[in-house]
Write an enzyme that holds these catalytic residues in place. Structure first.
Site, PDB file in Angstrom:
ATOM      1  N   CYS A 100       0.847  -1.185   0.000  1.00  0.00           N
ATOM      2  CA  CYS A 100       0.000   0.000   0.000  1.00  0.00           C
ATOM      3  C   CYS A 100       0.888   1.242   0.000  1.00  0.00           C
ATOM      4  O   CYS A 100       1.899   1.260  -0.695  1.00  0.00           O
ATOM      5  CB  CYS A 100      -1.013  -0.028   1.135  1.00  0.00           C
ATOM      6  SG  CYS A 100      -0.324  -0.197   2.781  1.00  0.00           S
ATOM      7  N   TYR A 101       0.565   2.250   0.778  1.00  0.00           N
ATOM      8  CA  TYR A 101       1.250   3.538   0.707  1.00  0.00           C
ATOM      9  C   TYR A 101       2.565   3.610   1.481  1.00  0.00           C
ATOM     10  O   TYR A 101       3.556   4.099   0.966  1.00  0.00           O
ATOM     11  CB  TYR A 101       0.322   4.661   1.192  1.00  0.00           C
ATOM     12  CG  TYR A 101      -0.824   4.920   0.259  1.00  0.00           C
ATOM     13  CD1 TYR A 101      -0.675   5.749  -0.841  1.00  0.00           C
ATOM     14  CD2 TYR A 101      -2.063   4.329   0.467  1.00  0.00           C
ATOM     15  CE1 TYR A 101      -1.729   5.992  -1.719  1.00  0.00           C
ATOM     16  CE2 TYR A 101      -3.124   4.564  -0.394  1.00  0.00           C
ATOM     17  CZ  TYR A 101      -2.952   5.392  -1.490  1.00  0.00           C
ATOM     18  OH  TYR A 101      -3.984   5.623  -2.353  1.00  0.00           O
TER      19      TYR A 101
END
Length: 130
Positions: free
Chosen positions: A85-86
């Protein structure tokens, strides 16, 4: 006056169990890049929003944003799926991995997410037309 925190040795047997399990379910950006370079048979899954994926992602990664998790599109039950993800504080990949593993997909998470991938200056690509 600063408070002193005492550090006590932990149980080596429990530490071994913890780290063995951690290695089964997580990988780092450098290790993932090595797997990709060696052309290992894996599926890299970016669970970030589509617009962020389009701006840049790990080469060959598929995009499966949260609103499409229930489709399981692109996941494999016979190959290792590695999600990201981020950042290291983002729990989207871990949340997705729990859902996907519950549906019998083999899962790993890349530690550090997209931020770590960029920090190590590893190769990336944009979606066509962006």
């Amino acid at each position: 006056m600063a408070t002193v925190t005492a550090v006590k040795p932990n149980d080596p047997a429990q530490a071994r169990q913890y780290f063995e399990r951690k290695m089964q379910f997580t990988t780092g950006p450098v290790e993932l890049n090595r797997l990709l370079t060696q052309k290992q048979d894996i599926v890299v899954v970016d669970v970030r929003a589509a617009e962020d994926y389009e701006k840049g992602h790990i080469p060959g990664a598929i995009n499966l944003p949260q609103e499409r998790w229930d489709t399981y599109a692109g996941l494999s039950k016979t190959r290792q799926n590695i999600l990201y993800c981020y950042s290291h504080v983002c729990h989207l990949a871990a949340t997705a991995a729990a859902q996907f593993a519950g549906a019998s997909y083999p899962m790993m998470e890349m530690d550090g997410g997209w931020d770590a991938w960029q920090e190590y200056e590893l190769p990336w690509e944009k979606s066509k037309g962006v």
